[in-house]
Structure formats: structure tokens, C-alpha cells
Design a protein around this motif. Structure first.
Motif, PDB file in Angstrom:
ATOM      1  N   VAL A  29       0.657  -1.017   0.072  1.00  0.00           N
ATOM      2  CA  VAL A  29       0.052  -0.310  -0.383  1.00  0.00           C
ATOM      3  C   VAL A  29       0.963   1.450  -0.192  1.00  0.00           C
ATOM      4  CG1 VAL A  29      -1.622   1.359   1.295  1.00  0.00           C
ATOM      5  CG2 VAL A  29      -1.570  -1.397   0.913  1.00  0.00           C
ATOM      6  N   LEU A  32       2.191   2.016  -3.478  1.00  0.00           N
ATOM      7  CA  LEU A  32       0.722   2.396  -4.897  1.00  0.00           C
ATOM      8  C   LEU A  32       1.315   3.266  -5.006  1.00  0.00           C
ATOM      9  CD1 LEU A  32      -1.561   1.227  -5.678  1.00  0.00           C
ATOM     10  CD2 LEU A  32      -3.097   2.614  -3.667  1.00  0.00           C
ATOM     11  N   GLU A  37      -4.403   0.352  -8.646  1.00  0.00           N
ATOM     12  CA  GLU A  37      -4.876  -0.685  -8.045  1.00  0.00           C
ATOM     13  C   GLU A  37      -3.830  -1.560  -7.513  1.00  0.00           C
ATOM     14  OE1 GLU A  37      -8.365  -1.618  -8.756  1.00  0.00           O
ATOM     15  OE2 GLU A  37      -8.026  -3.107 -10.460  1.00  0.00           O
ATOM     16  N   VAL A  39      -3.779  -5.339  -7.645  1.00  0.00           N
ATOM     17  CA  VAL A  39      -4.349  -6.745  -7.948  1.00  0.00           C
ATOM     18  C   VAL A  39      -3.683  -7.841  -7.678  1.00  0.00           C
ATOM     19  CG1 VAL A  39      -4.737  -5.625  -9.984  1.00  0.00           C
ATOM     20  CG2 VAL A  39      -2.309  -6.622 -10.246  1.00  0.00           C
ATOM     21  N   PHE A  58       0.252  -4.022  -9.568  1.00  0.00           N
ATOM     22  CA  PHE A  58      -0.583  -3.014 -10.209  1.00  0.00           C
ATOM     23  C   PHE A  58      -0.737  -2.386 -11.464  1.00  0.00           C
ATOM     24  CE2 PHE A  58       3.154  -1.886  -6.509  1.00  0.00           C
ATOM     25  CZ  PHE A  58       2.682  -1.817  -4.897  1.00  0.00           C
ATOM     26  N   VAL A  61      -6.264   2.402 -13.436  1.00  0.00           N
ATOM     27  CA  VAL A  61      -6.953   2.171 -13.064  1.00  0.00           C
ATOM     28  C   VAL A  61      -7.616   3.966 -14.109  1.00  0.00           C
ATOM     29  CG1 VAL A  61      -8.073   0.028 -12.034  1.00  0.00           C
ATOM     30  CG2 VAL A  61      -7.150   2.337 -11.149  1.00  0.00           C
ATOM     31  N   ASP A  62      -6.373   4.481 -14.290  1.00  0.00           N
ATOM     32  CA  ASP A  62      -7.219   5.901 -14.006  1.00  0.00           C
ATOM     33  C   ASP A  62      -7.029   6.082 -15.758  1.00  0.00           C
ATOM     34  OD1 ASP A  62      -4.380   6.195 -14.310  1.00  0.00           O
ATOM     35  OD2 ASP A  62      -4.127   7.922 -13.064  1.00  0.00           O
TER      36      ASP A  62
END
Length: 91
Positions: A29, A32, A37, A39, A58, A61-62
Motif C-alpha cells: 500500500v 501504490l 490499484e 491486484v 499494480f 485504473v485511471d
């Protein structure tokens, strides 16, 4: 008319070490990247030690955007290299 939702198909990895699953998760985290995200982070034991290692993956996602084409095949051909087609709808 076909409208496709696309996003960059990008992944990053980070090698992690910790003494517990909680430490591995916290380390993942902490690394990150923005817009990504976590995965997966499969854990392995280090031989001769109680420490754990993991390689966190990772996925971006954007960066979502839409593309349009007259046919479904045409939609597939205009998805740029390095991008992933997420959804398709017709209007």
C-alpha cells in the motif's frame, strides 16, 4: 455507432520484504502509485529465515476515455497500442 471505453494497459511491480502478511500488505500500500490499484502480491518464504518476500503487481485504473467507430471491427482497430478496451456499447 459503437462506443468503447478504454484505459491504459499498464502494470508496475515492486519487490517487498516483511515478517508478516500485514507488513507485506502495508509495504504494498505504501508503494501504490497514484492512479493504480494493487491486484496481487503472492508471498514466498525466504529459505532459512522467517521473513517473507512478495512481488506486488499494480494495474493502472485511471486515464479512462471513450473512442467511437461505425463498426465493432473498426472499434478494435482504433484502440491505441498499450490501451485496453473495457466496454463496448451501441447507440
Amino acid at each position: 455507432m459503437y462506443i468503447g471505453t478504454i484505459r491504459p494497459d499498464e502494470t508496475r511491480t515492486a519487490d517487498l520484504t516483511g515478517n508478516s502478511l500485514e507488513e507485506i500488505h502495508a509495504a504494498a500500500v505504501a508503494q501504490l502509485p497514484t492512479g493504480f490499484e494493487l491486484v496481487s502480491a503472492p508471498v514466498r518464504m525466504i529459505k532459512g529465515s522467517t521473513a517473507l518476500t512478495a512481488t506486488a503487481t499494480f494495474r493502472r485504473v485511471d486515464g479512462i476515455r471513450e473512442v467511437e467507430a461505425d463498426t465493432r471491427d473498426g472499434l478494435d482497430t482504433i484502440v491505441p497500442a498499450g490501451w485496453q478496451l473495457l466496454t463496448v456499447r451501441t447507440v
